[in-house]
Design an enzyme around this catalytic site. Structure first.
Site, PDB file in Angstrom:
ATOM      1  CG  ASP A  13      54.484  55.318 -13.433  1.00 20.80           C
ATOM      2  OD1 ASP A  13      55.377  55.620 -14.237  1.00 20.80           O
ATOM      3  OD2 ASP A  13      54.595  55.468 -12.203  1.00 20.80           O
ATOM      4  N   GLY A  15      50.954  54.569 -18.974  1.00 19.82           N
ATOM      5  CA  GLY A  15      51.215  53.837 -20.216  1.00 19.82           C
ATOM      6  C   GLY A  15      51.427  54.799 -21.387  1.00 19.82           C
ATOM      7  CE  LYS A  16      53.581  59.848 -18.901  1.00 18.81           C
ATOM      8  NZ  LYS A  16      53.158  59.153 -17.665  1.00 18.81           N
ATOM      9  CG  ASN A  38      61.406  63.188 -13.561  1.00 17.53           C
ATOM     10  OD1 ASN A  38      61.710  63.209 -14.747  1.00 17.53           O
ATOM     11  ND2 ASN A  38      60.656  64.128 -13.015  1.00 17.53           N
ATOM     12  N   GLY A  40      59.848  57.075 -16.441  1.00 13.50           N
ATOM     13  CA  GLY A  40      60.194  55.702 -16.787  1.00 13.50           C
ATOM     14  C   GLY A  40      59.083  55.143 -17.641  1.00 13.50           C
ATOM     15  CG  HIS A  41      58.068  56.694 -20.762  1.00 10.85           C
ATOM     16  ND1 HIS A  41      57.016  57.168 -20.026  1.00 10.85           N
ATOM     17  CD2 HIS A  41      58.808  57.775 -21.105  1.00 10.85           C
ATOM     18  CE1 HIS A  41      57.111  58.489 -19.925  1.00 10.85           C
ATOM     19  NE2 HIS A  41      58.200  58.878 -20.572  1.00 10.85           N
ATOM     20  CD  GLN A 223      57.826  63.706 -14.911  1.00  8.59           C
ATOM     21  OE1 GLN A 223      57.962  64.707 -15.585  1.00  8.59           O
ATOM     22  NE2 GLN A 223      58.661  62.697 -14.985  1.00  8.59           N
ATOM     23  CB  THR A 238      57.526  66.371 -11.118  1.00  6.21           C
ATOM     24  OG1 THR A 238      58.928  66.401 -11.440  1.00  6.21           O
ATOM     25  CG2 THR A 238      56.698  66.860 -12.300  1.00  6.21           C
ATOM     26  CB  THR A 299      62.440  55.848 -12.483  1.00  6.72           C
ATOM     27  OG1 THR A 299      61.948  56.165 -13.785  1.00  6.72           O
ATOM     28  CG2 THR A 299      63.632  56.733 -12.178  1.00  6.72           C
ATOM     29  CB  THR A 300      62.673  54.609  -7.767  1.00 11.08           C
ATOM     30  OG1 THR A 300      61.250  54.518  -7.749  1.00 11.08           O
ATOM     31  CG2 THR A 300      63.083  56.020  -8.136  1.00 11.08           C
ATOM     32  CG  LEU A 331      39.172  47.258 -19.834  1.00 12.31           C
ATOM     33  CD1 LEU A 331      38.549  48.166 -18.785  1.00 12.31           C
ATOM     34  CD2 LEU A 331      38.393  47.379 -21.150  1.00 12.31           C
ATOM     35  CG  ASP A 332      45.173  43.955 -19.695  1.00 14.03           C
ATOM     36  OD1 ASP A 332      45.155  45.174 -19.959  1.00 14.03           O
ATOM     37  OD2 ASP A 332      46.204  43.365 -19.308  1.00 14.03           O
TER      38      ASP A 332
END
Ligand code: GDP
Ligand code: IMO
Ligand code: MG
Length: 430
Positions: A13, A15-16, A38, A40-41, A223, A238, A299-300, A331-332
């Site tokens: 998570d 920010g990919k 699994n 979530g983007h 992941q 995972t 995702t969850t 960064l914000d």
């Protein structure tokens, strides 16, 4: 032209999805090489939010060919739900390619994931319950079902019968559950065949030909480094290789063809699920960052655990992945803080550790050693050049850069596609 691998530097998570989307119009292929739904983007384009789980983030860029590589585990129901959802919003998904060698997540593995977690009780991993672990276990155990098996009913039936011969024993004798029926499983899987057929390909061959033809290929990890089954905080990980090495095995692109490795590093740390987390915050700052950063699982929906930035982890991610460029996101979210603690090393039983302790127990006992940097009382979401950032924010980025072993080429200053500062081109050169 380059082949780029993009990975998460922390526990996911980071920010990919946004980073992939940012590069979208410069890419020809985006390959998902590990994991499944699994992941979530969240990608925000012109204020519209897209949540992707199984499809590579490149699906949102009209000229990109999105590829689901052999290393992915595919829940076919989720696949078609996601395709239908995007099509309904006007996104063309017809370019998608799916490896014939990818494994499918059968219903009994979703059941097993959930009952195993319940059985473990306080020792649970906190999985997403999507059947990821049991499906990879079947792959290694050589009782998995692959996408190509769906195109030969008699083979499929043989494979499901063999798998259930073992899995139903586990379900009934260990977990006291009713087993699955071969006919039901086969029927469900076959129901997807007609829709699946046009997407299925020898993706390793297609990618090899694309690279020969000078196309730009990005391999996008699900992941992250510390969730990698070999290099992460095992067993709280995972079940796939989310580090850059996984891009080769999970796509069929050999290591000699990879040019750049980009790691996405969030300006603070988050984690979903159980396991050690040295810089975890249990005070108002954790709650504050969770709220300003909207840190709830895509995702969850679980609230993410939050901690300060950990540069021991950043250095480790650089070393394990061979990172050439970092993208620092969020960064914000520090806008308005008076000061920002950053973990530079650990103390374990009175001994300073500058590198990740190799021993799991030491990592569990690691106490962060912080250096505190001055914050900035300013909204940076409108900055588009590094020089536009307040001096303290520039110093923060440079402080981190000096300690993680690779340049920070991209700085994220907001969730939108446009909210970014590009300091160097991650596709090579400056
Ligand atoms: P992924 O799994 O690595 O793709 O990351 P997620 O999408 O699960 O979580 C990252 C979240 O941060 C998403 O909601 C993004 O929209 C958001 N995001 C990404 N980059 C930035 C950034 O620079 N600033 C802010 N405020 N949000 C960002
Ligand atoms: P993205 O791609 C954060 C975590 C789960 C759990 C552990 C094992 O969005 O960064 P699994 O269901 O994979 O067997 O669960 O891994 N996990 C993630 N955490 N982001 C993810 O993906 C994750 N995918 C799995 O919470 O702790
Ligand atoms: Mg995510």
């Amino acid at each position: 032209m380059p082949v780029i691998v993009l990975v998460g530097a922390q526990w996911g998570d980071e920010g990919k999805g946004k980073a992939t989307d940012l590069l979208g119009d410069r890419l020809d292929y985006v390959v998902k090489f590990n994991g499944g739904n699994n992941a979530g983007h969240t990608v925000v384009i012109d204020g519209e939010k897209y949540a992707l789980h199984l499809l590579p983030s490149g699906i949102l860029s009209p000229n990109v060919v999105p590829v689901i590589g052999n290393g992915v585990v595919v829940d076919l129901n989720v696949l078609f739900q996601e395709i239908d959802g995007l099509e309904a919003r006007g996104i063309d998904t017809s370019r998608l390619r799916i490896s014939a060698n990818a494994h499918v997540i059968a219903s009994y593995n979703r059941t097993l994931d959930k009952v195993t977690e319940r059985f473990l009780g306080s020792r649970r991993i906190g999985t997403t319950g999507r059947g990821i672990g049991p499906t990879y276990a079947d792959k290694m155990n050589r009782i998995g079902i692959r996408v190509q098996d769906l195109f030969d009913e008699s083979i499929l039936r043989q494979k499901v019968t063999a798998a259930l011969g073992f899995k139903n024993q586990v379900l009934s004798k260990i977990y006291n559950r009713t087993g699955a029926k071969v006919d039901d499983v086969v029927r469900e899987l076959l129901s997807y065949v007609d829709r699946l057929r046009p997407y299925v390909a020898d993706t390793a061959l297609e990618l090899s030909e694309a690279i020969d033809a000078g196309k730009v290929v990005l391999c996008e990890a699900g992941q992250a480094t510390l969730l990698d089954v070999d290099h992460g905080t095992y067993p709280f990980v995972t079940s796939s290789n989310a580090t850059s090495g996984g891009a080769c095995t999970g796509s069929g692109i050999p290591p000699t063809r990879i040019d750049r490795v980009v790691a996405v590093l969030k300006a603070f740390t988050s984690r979903v699920g159980e396991g050690p987390f040295p810089t975890e915050l249990h005070d108002k700052w954790g709650d504050y960052l969770r709220e300003v950063g909207h840190e709830y699982g895509t995702t969850t929906g679980r609230p993410r655990r939050i901690g300060w930035l950990d540069l021991v982890i950043g250095r480790y991610a650089q070393r394990i992945n061979g990172v050439t460029d970092f993208a620092m996101t969020k960064l914000d979210n520090y806008d308005g803080l008076d000061e920002i603690p950053v973990c530079v090393a650990y103390e374990v039983n009175g001994v300073r550790h500058d590198e990740m302790p190799v021993n799991q127990t030491d990592f569990h006992h690691a106490k962060p050693i912080f250096e505190t940097l001055p914050g900035w009382k300013q909204d940076i979401t409108g900055c588009r050049k590094f020089e536009d950032l307040p001096r303290e924010a520039q110093d923060f980025v440079e402080f981190v850069e000096q300690r993680i072993g690779a340049r920070i080429s991209i700085v994220g200053v907001g969730p939108g596609r446009e909210a970014v500062i590009e300091r160097h081109s991650v596709l090579g050169g400056n």
